[in-house]
Design a protein around this motif. Sequence first.
Motif, mmCIF file in Angstrom:
data_model
loop_
_atom_site.group_PDB
_atom_site.id
_atom_site.type_symbol
_atom_site.label_atom_id
_atom_site.label_comp_id
_atom_site.label_asym_id
_atom_site.label_seq_id
_atom_site.Cartn_x
_atom_site.Cartn_y
_atom_site.Cartn_z
ATOM 1 N N VAL A 88 1.031 -1.312 -0.034
ATOM 2 C CA VAL A 88 0.198 -0.043 -0.101
ATOM 3 C C VAL A 88 0.927 1.167 0.193
ATOM 4 N N PRO A 89 0.410 2.280 -0.832
ATOM 5 C CA PRO A 89 1.459 3.408 -0.980
ATOM 6 C C PRO A 89 1.740 4.019 0.569
ATOM 7 N N ALA A 90 0.975 4.120 1.440
ATOM 8 C CA ALA A 90 0.979 4.682 2.647
ATOM 9 C C ALA A 90 2.364 3.963 3.285
ATOM 10 N N ASP A 91 2.449 2.733 3.130
ATOM 11 C CA ASP A 91 3.463 1.953 3.830
ATOM 12 C C ASP A 91 4.820 1.875 2.933
ATOM 13 N N LEU A 92 4.651 1.778 1.625
ATOM 14 C CA LEU A 92 5.846 1.473 0.744
ATOM 15 C C LEU A 92 6.654 2.627 0.900
ATOM 16 N N LYS A 93 6.371 3.942 0.916
ATOM 17 C CA LYS A 93 7.172 5.124 0.774
ATOM 18 C C LYS A 93 8.048 5.136 2.005
ATOM 19 N N PRO A 94 7.464 5.089 3.187
ATOM 20 C CA PRO A 94 8.490 5.159 4.253
ATOM 21 C C PRO A 94 9.701 3.987 4.415
ATOM 22 N N ARG A 95 9.139 2.896 3.780
ATOM 23 C CA ARG A 95 10.208 1.811 4.019
ATOM 24 C C ARG A 95 11.181 1.849 2.944
ATOM 25 N N VAL A 96 10.896 2.354 1.752
ATOM 26 C CA VAL A 96 11.987 2.387 0.650
ATOM 27 C C VAL A 96 12.614 3.790 0.468
ATOM 28 N N GLY A 97 11.974 4.877 0.960
ATOM 29 C CA GLY A 97 12.458 6.017 0.862
ATOM 30 C C GLY A 97 11.715 6.837 -0.330
ATOM 31 N N PRO A 98 12.113 8.159 -0.164
ATOM 32 C CA PRO A 98 11.157 9.131 -1.223
ATOM 33 C C PRO A 98 11.526 9.056 -2.703
ATOM 34 N N SER A 99 12.775 8.698 -2.940
ATOM 35 C CA SER A 99 13.275 8.764 -4.157
ATOM 36 C C SER A 99 13.755 7.185 -4.875
ATOM 37 N N THR A 100 13.566 6.250 -3.929
ATOM 38 C CA THR A 100 13.981 4.997 -4.369
ATOM 39 C C THR A 100 13.094 4.264 -5.576
ATOM 40 N N ARG A 101 13.889 3.763 -6.460
ATOM 41 C CA ARG A 101 13.305 2.967 -7.486
ATOM 42 C C ARG A 101 12.550 1.560 -6.948
#
Length: 109
Positions: A83-96
């Motif tokens: 889920v987007p709300a969970d993914l971004k904090p786990r991978v970082g804001p600019s991670t592919r």
Amino acid sequence: MFFCLADKDQIICLSNQEQRNALFTAGLGEKIIMLDAYQEMTEIDLKKKLEDTFPSLKEGGGFELLCLERGSKDLQVLAGPYVPADLKPRVGPSTRIYIRPLQNSLSLD
């Protein structure tokens, strides 16, 4: 930013421009999907968005999301839920984030 791979067995990041071009021609490869705009999405919503963005992904028999291990070209599977709300904090804001089909490799034709 998402990068859709074709090979279900891909374990390292692509570094060959010819391979990247083949993926792009097949409608795969790198595309920008801003997760910030989709914070309220469910896992099912994100799956649909990714399949709409990469239509041949529907032929892969499901998919998993991956990112690069730090200091390496090896891909590491991200644990769900996706889920987007969970993914971004786990991978970082600019991670592919890489998308790899699970059951069937995708056609480049």
